[in-house]
Design an enzyme around this catalytic site. Structure first.
Site, PDB file in Angstrom:
ATOM      1  N   GLU A 140      24.018  26.698 -22.710  1.00  0.00           N
ATOM      2  CA  GLU A 140      24.769  27.862 -21.621  1.00  0.00           C
ATOM      3  C   GLU A 140      23.705  29.030 -21.783  1.00  0.00           C
ATOM      4  OE1 GLU A 140      28.443  29.327 -23.485  1.00  0.00           O
ATOM      5  OE2 GLU A 140      29.051  30.038 -21.357  1.00  0.00           O
ATOM      6  N   GLU A 149      37.844  25.574 -23.731  1.00  0.00           N
ATOM      7  CA  GLU A 149      37.690  25.971 -22.517  1.00  0.00           C
ATOM      8  C   GLU A 149      37.490  24.607 -21.641  1.00  0.00           C
ATOM      9  OE1 GLU A 149      34.899  29.144 -22.089  1.00  0.00           O
ATOM     10  OE2 GLU A 149      34.968  29.075 -19.723  1.00  0.00           O
TER      11      GLU A 149
HETATM   12  C1  RAM Z   1      32.318  31.305 -19.025  1.00  0.00           C
HETATM   13  C2  RAM Z   1      31.796  30.108 -18.799  1.00  0.00           C
HETATM   14  C3  RAM Z   1      31.621  29.406 -17.441  1.00  0.00           C
HETATM   15  C4  RAM Z   1      30.947  30.847 -16.371  1.00  0.00           C
HETATM   16  C5  RAM Z   1      32.266  31.777 -16.457  1.00  0.00           C
HETATM   17  C6  RAM Z   1      32.049  32.983 -15.538  1.00  0.00           C
HETATM   18  O1  RAM Z   1      33.579  31.400 -19.591  1.00  0.00           O
HETATM   19  O2  RAM Z   1      30.573  29.741 -19.407  1.00  0.00           O
HETATM   20  O3  RAM Z   1      30.157  28.580 -17.260  1.00  0.00           O
HETATM   21  O4  RAM Z   1      31.249  30.136 -14.871  1.00  0.00           O
HETATM   22  O5  RAM Z   1      32.275  32.041 -18.085  1.00  0.00           O
END
Ligand code: RAM
Length: 898
Positions: A740, A462
């Protein structure tokens, strides 16, 4: 004595390669006197550092401006270095000596049209060949060289070598921009690398973000399928003539020992194929191809470069239950491992990288998804070999060693930390080791995710410039490091990627690939994500007083709120389209990532907030009509918001913590509803057992709102929770970065689902802002941004005995520290830099008892306190350092719970 130092041009120390018509200079004053204010300045420019001959002189300018002073009324010449020096006068007329000279050097100036070189590429015979090509040329020097510069960029990444030495200290050049629209070039001073007679100049090309894997759909070649180089070397001879060496069809190309290098996947290197750049015997050099590709998108380097910022030594070698040998770096870090190795020719070793060990202590890589993060090195077998990768980075704490000899010497391994080389600007220490660790983790979240663009995470497939995450963290980031150039570049990319309709992609640079699609009816413009277009330039303005960036982004800011305006199917509400909502909120439905707070509520609240900021920007920039228009628009949105989301009796219709936080923080309620919301928020937090339930959207504002609304102790209570969900939960689980998920690792040691479980995600690190702004109490004043005027209001609370904080603003170091001493004594130390002023609010103080430097206030020249509340004294301060002591009045007597 009055002195001048800390000279900066466009935020940078001695920048090379500026393409700015009127460069801006900033400096700091130093004085041993309090209340130092600049009354005038003088700037001189010269072509030599001895300032023998002045090419421009501002004369004495009556002004207190000492940051972002534009060199207007003077025309810089392309490729010219200017030395500058500054002197100032203070209010009493005292004149400083001239500062030491600093310099800035202009770039090509007209970088879209100035290039005479050709794009050159090596077309691999087999399109599946992943090896990084080498391109080279040779040339002779005609006579003595006075200076030499390389101007260079690439499609993909480049690493330059001149006479077998690496050129410059920058990595991941030319950086990640909205390729196709904007591409940076860099400038290097290579005078010292040239040699009399024959010279050899070469470049490795890597895939990078341009054509390597990007996004979670395993796509490659998103921006293009051909890596290429564009380079000009300008050699100035002693006789005044100039030679240029250009990338063109005369260059030669060959394969290299870098067999594969990919941001996500890692690198494969075969040292047996290493050859000197001059080698013509074992290397087959063939002609390069000239590539037709636009040069009209090329811009000078804007951000500070990515460099090797520090090195970590592994703290242990672990043998896991599964028998793997794993290095522990002691820190979840981003960069790579550099190692020494000795062994037989042709033997291959591998390093795999992971953020955590699982609950059994085994090496865990599932959360990396498709990112292999693997380094494979084949030995040449010639004694001790040293290696580090080129065009890839890894997010990791643990490194699994495969194929290494039985005995491992930890000294042979170093973790090399790379990120955009921003100046560190603050420090925060307090009496709680856990909170100090949290601060450390927030800082490392920034280190790991500010590698040229602000990314959500640095380890899985990502690593994208998610707009929402950037918006949430930008203020914390701007306390921790100087992010001016970093966000200047990123915001220009945001503007470049903004849709015709004003919509903002989910991430910047946008990928224009399947990764950008697939979220229902729109694949861009979620509330709280797209608002980065407005919140980020405004924050940079507040933190660094950067009016030029605000002016530059103003149109984009307006276009974003107009986009929103077109979306609602009821006027002044945003109640359509796809939104991430309160992402990862803990009150979400099972199996959903989206918190319970009504998405229309979140969207309309951010609509109002962004419009309020655009209105402020209009005011700053003097756009009176716009200001009037956005004032009205804001009123309409607030009215519509109240009709839709507040009951006639003044209760918020959306019963979540995040809803209350947003309504309060964005000032969307009338007095009656506001008080109800304040009370209700306290109750919602209490009902959750004094825990938060907020996600990405609510969390950054939660503690600031509690502190602003009389629930400051509750904010402290949330900070000090150690069980899930809380900031310290992860700290007690051994985190060295911010996670996260509140429960990336659960109480029983099991893990959140591997499909989205990053252990280095800065969003929740936005609590850092609260530590600086409320706990230490260092705040800018938006009316006089960049901390020209500041507000220092330390807010002690239960659980802390002392805090020591500092912030290096554009004016100099601001300090705010407080200590609870015995017998209810309080000590507050404040430092205000020269040419700035502030007010300090002393908590728990009564006017009669406050002493400064051992004297009662009325005996200290220029200090006058005002009792603003029964237990609060406010004092206006000029620059200087102050030490206030007083006995706390009864009602704010600290409750120490630890
Ligand atoms: C995920 C990531 C990111 C977030 C999006 C919506 O892929 O965690 O931090 O902003 O989602």
């Amino acid at each position: 004595m009055l002195t001048i130092n800390h000279l900066r041009c466009e935020y940078k120390v001695n920048p090379i390669g500026l393409d700015v018509k009127s460069p801006r200079l900033s400096w700091q004053l130093q004085s041993d006197q309090r209340n130092c204010v600049q009354s005038a300045y003088q700037i001189q420019l010269s072509l030599t550092d001895g300032h023998e001959q002045t090419v421009w002189d501002s004369g004495k300018v009556i002004s207190d401006q000492s940051i972002h002073v534009e060199l207007a009324g003077w025309e810089p010449q392309a490729r010219t270095r200017y030395y500058y020096r500054i002197r100032v006068w203070d209010a009493a007329g005292e004149q400083s000596a001239w500062s030491a000279a600093a310099f800035f050097e202009m770039g090509l100036m007209d970088s879209k049209n100035a290039w005479k070189a050709d794009w050159i590429t090596s077309r691999p015979e087999d399109e599946h060949d992943t090896a990084c090509p080498r391109l080279r040329t040779t040339f002779e020097l005609k006579q003595e060289v006075t200076r030499a510069r390389i101007y260079v960029t690439a499609l993909g990444l480049y690493e330059l070598h001149l006479n077998n030495k690496r050129v410059g200290q920058d990595y991941f050049t030319p950086g990640w921009t909205s390729y196709g629209k904007r591409l940076q070039y860099q400038v290097y001073d290579v005078t010292e690398l040239l040699q009399a007679g024959g010279n050899i100049l070469g470049a490795f090309l890597g895939d990078g973000w341009y054509k390597g894997h990007l996004g979670w759909n395993k796509e490659k070649r998103i921006f293009g399928d051909q890596a290429a180089l564009l380079l000009e070397l300008h050699i100035h001879y002693a006789d005044g003539t100039v030679d240029t060496i250009l990338s063109n069809g005369d260059w030669k190309t060959a394969n290299s020992a870098i067999r594969m290098s990919d941001i996500y996947m890692g690198e494969t290197y075969d040292a047996r194929l290493e050859t000197d750049w001059t080698d013509n015997t074992s290397t087959r050099w063939s002609p390069v191809e000239v590539l037709e590709y636009t040069k009209h998108i090329i811009v000078a380097q804007e951000n500070v470069p990515v460099t090797k910022v520090q090195e970590l030594k592994p703290i242990a070698l672990i043998t896991t239950p599964q028998g793997d040998r794993v290095l522990d770096m002691g820190q979840n870090m981003v960069g790579w491992v550099k190692f020494n190795i000795e062994g037989r020719q042709g033997h291959t070793v591998e390093l795999r990288h992971a953020e955590i060990l699982d609950h059994e202590g085994n090496f865990y890589t599932e959360n990396l998804r498709g990112a292999a993060q693997s380094i494979r090195y084949t030995l040449k077998g010639e004694g001790v070999e040293s290696y580090e990768p080129h065009f890839t980075f890894q997010g990791f704490r643990y490194v699994k060693l495969i194929g290494f000899a039985e005995s491992i010497n930890l000294d042979d391994f170093k973790g090399v930390v790379l990120h955009s080389d921003m100046e560190r600007t603050s420090d925060f220490q307090c009496s709680s080791p856990l909170v100090n660790q949290l601060h450390h983790n927030i800082l490392w979240g920034q280190k790991g995710n500010f590698l040229d663009v602000p990314t959500d995470c640095p380890q899985r497939d990502e690593r994208l410039g998610w707009t929402g995450d950037a918006q949430m963290f930008i203020r914390t980031a701007s306390y921790l490091m100087n992010t001016g150039p970093f966000f200047t570049k990123w915001l220009r990319d945001l503007q470049a990627d903004q849709g015709e309709d004003g919509g903002i992609p989910f991430f910047v640079p946008n990928l224009r690939s399947s990764t950008s699609e697939g979220w229902g009816d729109t694949s861009h413009s979620s509330a709280a994500w797209g608002d980065a277009a407005v919140i980020c330039p405004w924050t940079i303005y507040e933190m660094y007083g950067d009016v030029r960036l605000l002016a530059e982004q103003y149109d984009s800011m307006k276009r974003w709120v107009h986009y929103i305006h077109e979306q609602g199917n009821v006027p002044y509400l945003w109640n359509t389209g796809f939104h991430f909502g309160d992402w990862l909120g803990l009150d979400s439905k099972p199996d959903s990532y989206i918190g319970a707070t009504d998405k229309d509520f979140v969207a309309t609240a951010f609509y109002a907030y962004s419009v309020s900021l655009v209105r402020k920007a209009a005011e700053v920039l003097g756009h009176d009509e716009d200001e009037a228009y956005y004032t009205k628009l804001h009123e309409h949105i607030v009215t519509a918001f109240r009709e839709e989301f507040v009951t006639p009796a003044g209760k918020l219709a959306v019963p979540t913590q995040t809803a209350h936080v947003l309504a309060l923080h964005f000032e969307l309620l009338d007095t009656k509803a506001r008080q109800r919301a304040i009370d209700q928020l306290g109750k919602l937090v209490a009902d959750a057992g004094n825990h938060l339930t907020t996600g990405f959207v609510g969390t950054p504002y939660l503690n600031p709102v509690l502190s602003e609304t009389g629930h400051h102790d509750l904010a402290y209570t949330l900070l000090f929770q150690e069980d899930y969900p809380s900031w310290l939960y992860q700290v007690t689980k051994g985190a060295t970065t911010v996670w996260e998920h509140w429960d990336g690792i659960k109480e029983d040691g099991s893990l959140w689902s591997a499909d989205m479980n990053s252990f280095n995600h800065y969003a929740y690190g936005a609590i850092g802002e609260w530590l600086y702004r409320y706990v230490a109490g260092i705040r800018s004043d938006e009316k006089s941004p960049g901390f020209h005027v500041m507000h220092i209001e330390p807010q002690p609370g239960p659980g802390l005995d002392w805090v020591e904080a500092s912030l290096d603003t554009m004016y100099g170091r601001v300090g705010s520290s407080w200590y609870r001493r015995e017998h209810n004594e309080m000590e507050v130390h404040v430092t205000i830099p020269a040419n700035a002023t502030g007010t300090v609010v002393l908590p728990g103080a009564s006017l009669q008892t406050v002493m400064e430097g051992g004297l009662p206030l009325h005996k200290v020249p220029h200090l006058q306190g005002v009792q603003t509340r029964e237990s609060q004294v406010k004092i206006d301060l000029g620059s200087g350092s102050y030490k206030f002591t007083y006995k706390c009045v009864e009602e704010s007597e600290p409750v120490i719970i630890k």
